[in-house]
Design an enzyme around this catalytic site. Structure first.
Site, PDB file in Angstrom:
ATOM      1  N   CYS A   9       9.611  29.034  10.364  1.00  0.00           N
ATOM      2  CA  CYS A   9       8.250  29.559  10.229  1.00  0.00           C
ATOM      3  C   CYS A   9       7.238  28.423  10.100  1.00  0.00           C
ATOM      4  O   CYS A   9       6.096  28.543  10.558  1.00  0.00           O
ATOM      5  CB  CYS A   9       8.153  30.511   9.048  1.00  0.00           C
ATOM      6  SG  CYS A   9       8.554  29.803   7.445  1.00  0.00           S
ATOM      7  N   CYS A  30     -15.091  -5.494  -6.867  1.00  0.00           N
ATOM      8  CA  CYS A  30     -14.416  -6.207  -7.944  1.00  0.00           C
ATOM      9  C   CYS A  30     -15.294  -6.181  -9.198  1.00  0.00           C
ATOM     10  O   CYS A  30     -16.481  -6.547  -9.149  1.00  0.00           O
ATOM     11  CB  CYS A  30     -14.116  -7.649  -7.539  1.00  0.00           C
ATOM     12  SG  CYS A  30     -13.375  -8.646  -8.848  1.00  0.00           S
ATOM     13  N   CYS A  82     -16.001 -10.334 -10.364  1.00  0.00           N
ATOM     14  CA  CYS A  82     -16.959 -11.198  -9.652  1.00  0.00           C
ATOM     15  C   CYS A  82     -17.990 -10.406  -8.850  1.00  0.00           C
ATOM     16  O   CYS A  82     -18.840 -11.008  -8.179  1.00  0.00           O
ATOM     17  CB  CYS A  82     -16.216 -12.161  -8.728  1.00  0.00           C
ATOM     18  SG  CYS A  82     -15.413 -11.345  -7.327  1.00  0.00           S
ATOM     19  N   CYS A 142      -8.412  -9.467  -4.879  1.00  0.00           N
ATOM     20  CA  CYS A 142      -9.828  -9.740  -4.638  1.00  0.00           C
ATOM     21  C   CYS A 142      -9.932 -10.990  -3.768  1.00  0.00           C
ATOM     22  O   CYS A 142      -9.339 -12.032  -4.085  1.00  0.00           O
ATOM     23  CB  CYS A 142     -10.558  -9.949  -5.963  1.00  0.00           C
ATOM     24  SG  CYS A 142     -12.281 -10.491  -5.765  1.00  0.00           S
ATOM     25  N   CYS A 180     -11.778 -13.751  -6.041  1.00  0.00           N
ATOM     26  CA  CYS A 180     -11.027 -14.196  -7.223  1.00  0.00           C
ATOM     27  C   CYS A 180      -9.630 -14.676  -6.856  1.00  0.00           C
ATOM     28  O   CYS A 180      -8.992 -15.411  -7.632  1.00  0.00           O
ATOM     29  CB  CYS A 180     -10.908 -13.060  -8.235  1.00  0.00           C
ATOM     30  SG  CYS A 180     -12.473 -12.485  -8.913  1.00  0.00           S
ATOM     31  N   HIS A 231       7.001  30.927   2.744  1.00  0.00           N
ATOM     32  CA  HIS A 231       6.891  31.372   4.137  1.00  0.00           C
ATOM     33  C   HIS A 231       5.545  30.936   4.691  1.00  0.00           C
ATOM     34  O   HIS A 231       4.527  30.957   3.995  1.00  0.00           O
ATOM     35  CB  HIS A 231       7.019  32.898   4.217  1.00  0.00           C
ATOM     36  CG  HIS A 231       6.953  33.436   5.609  1.00  0.00           C
ATOM     37  ND1 HIS A 231       7.901  33.128   6.565  1.00  0.00           N
ATOM     38  CD2 HIS A 231       6.042  34.256   6.216  1.00  0.00           C
ATOM     39  CE1 HIS A 231       7.586  33.742   7.697  1.00  0.00           C
ATOM     40  NE2 HIS A 231       6.459  34.426   7.511  1.00  0.00           N
TER      41      HIS A 231
END
Length: 405
Positions: free
Chosen positions: A72, A229, A232, A281, A284, A362
């Site tokens: 089904c 981020c 920063c 990041c 960073c 179903h």
């Protein structure tokens, strides 16, 4: 199809291109338009013309599918795809035979088209897969299971998972691009000083260099993931191709309903990521706390929305029975796209439903009639009319929307 040849198509590609751009208002980058795409478009126009001249006779489509052993889930999805008009027309004329570059044998696509020929009773088709009121998808099911062993056996399967695997397999078989070894792919370029729109387009074109098919034309869109981020304040953006949107359902008290808009808002809301779950990041050069937000950069022609009713709890998989209300026409997705993109309107044409529990369920399908006159319920081999009021229920599981032109 009588009177249609590849020579005819090649001789009209340029005229069709001018027609598509000038008369229909289609705006696409030159790099997005290829002869194969124009061929597909022309075949669709020829199918319409053939209907008008009765060279290609198509029935009502109100034909059921036999359940060949807990299938089904397959029947409901196939009925929804059968009512995806652009895909159906493409399959009925078997346009993929002229444009595919894949080395794979299109066995699944061929059998999928046979099923559609039976469902739409093309030219009063009465082959061995069709009785007077239903189509037997047994061979199609067998070929699919051979291609995707994950679905082998006779256990009940998830319709949304089946849809994803099916479209992926069909795409692989009819890909317009030749197979590209993974080692030859170039790394993703850096876009330090490039506008977001240009970056998105470059990534999309790179995707089309490897994956370009009618499946991509219709169902593929592009998601934009924006990361910020918290250390920063650096912003970074990445893009991913999607074939459907899996939407979370907000929690409600017993008997409380939610709207599709609330599900979309929850999907696109800003999410906080801790150091363990956040990506690196770029500034960073380490994992930092950040926020993430998803928006739709490129809207597909057909947007498939999966209402994520099944969730893993501490001990088992549970099903949400929350009723999600959704518009039947004029769904505006513009607020989830790029800034100032304006209205992006979609109309519902099919719903895949799941009733019952996780272990004993179903699947059925609600599909809009080909001429838009009414809705019908496809319950395996049984087809019955339904009212619009019956569409809204706690059983709605996968929604199919067509973008307005």
């Amino acid at each position: 199809m009588p009177g249609v040849t590849r020579t005819t198509v090649d001789g009209t590609c340029q005229a069709l291109c001018r027609t598509l751009v000038s008369q229909n208002g289609i705006q696409r980058d030159a790099g997005d338009i290829s002869k194969s795409v124009l061929y597909t478009s022309l075949m669709g126009l020829l199918l319409v013309a053939d209907r008008e001249t009765e060279q290609l006779q198509v029935g009502s489509g109100r034909v059921g599918l036999q359940n060949v052993g807990n299938t089904c889930f397959l029947n409901a999805v196939v009925q929804c795809l059968s009512h995806t008009r652009a895909l159906r027309d493409y399959c009925l004329v078997k346009a993929y035979r002229q444009e595919m570059c894949s080395r794979e044998d299109p066995a699944l696509m061929e059998e999928f088209c046979q099923v559609l020929w039976g469902l739409w009773d093309v030219n009063n088709n009465n082959n061995n897969i069709m009785s007077s009121t239903e189509v037997n998808p047994g061979k199609f099911c067998r070929i699919f299971k051979e291609a995707v062993p994950y679905f082998s056996g006779y256990s009940q399967q998830d319709a949304q998972e089946f849809l994803r695997f099916l479209l992926d397999r069909l795409h692989c078989e009819i890909n317009r691009r030749p197979n590209v070894p993974p080692t030859s792919l170039q790394p993703e370029p850096k876009y330090a000083k490039v506008r977001i729109e240009e970056q998105a387009l470059a990534v999309w074109k790179k995707h089309l260099e490897r994956d370009d098919s009618k499946i991509v034309d219709l169902f593929s869109g592009q998601l934009r993931s924006s990361l910020h981020c918290s250390v920063c304040s650096h912003y970074s953006t990445c893009f991913d191709v999607f074939g459907d949107l899996s939407l979370p359902i907000p929690k409600r008290s017993a008997g409380g309903g939610v709207s599709l808009r609330e599900c979309l808002d929850l999907f696109s809301q800003e999410e906080k990521l801790d150091e363990d779950n956040a990506p690196m990041c770029e500034r960073c050069n380490r994992r930092t706390e950040s926020t993430k937000r998803l928006t739709i950069q490129r809207f597909p022609q057909v947007i498939v929305m999966h209402l994520n009713r099944f969730a893993l709890s501490r001990y088992a998989v549970c099903k949400s029975s929350v009723c999600v209300s959704f518009p039947l026409a004029g769904l505006d997705m513009g607020s989830y796209g790029p800034v100032d993109c304006g209205p992006v309107l979609y109309d519902l044409y099919a719903v895949c439903n799941h009733s019952g529990t996780v272990n004993m369920g179903h699947y059925t399908a609600f599909c809009l009639d080909d001429d838009g006159s009414g809705w019908y319920c496809y319950n395996d081999s049984t087809v019955t009319p339904v009212s619009e009021n019956q569409l809204q229920s706690s059983q709605a599981y996968v929604l199919f929307y067509q973008r307005r032109k």
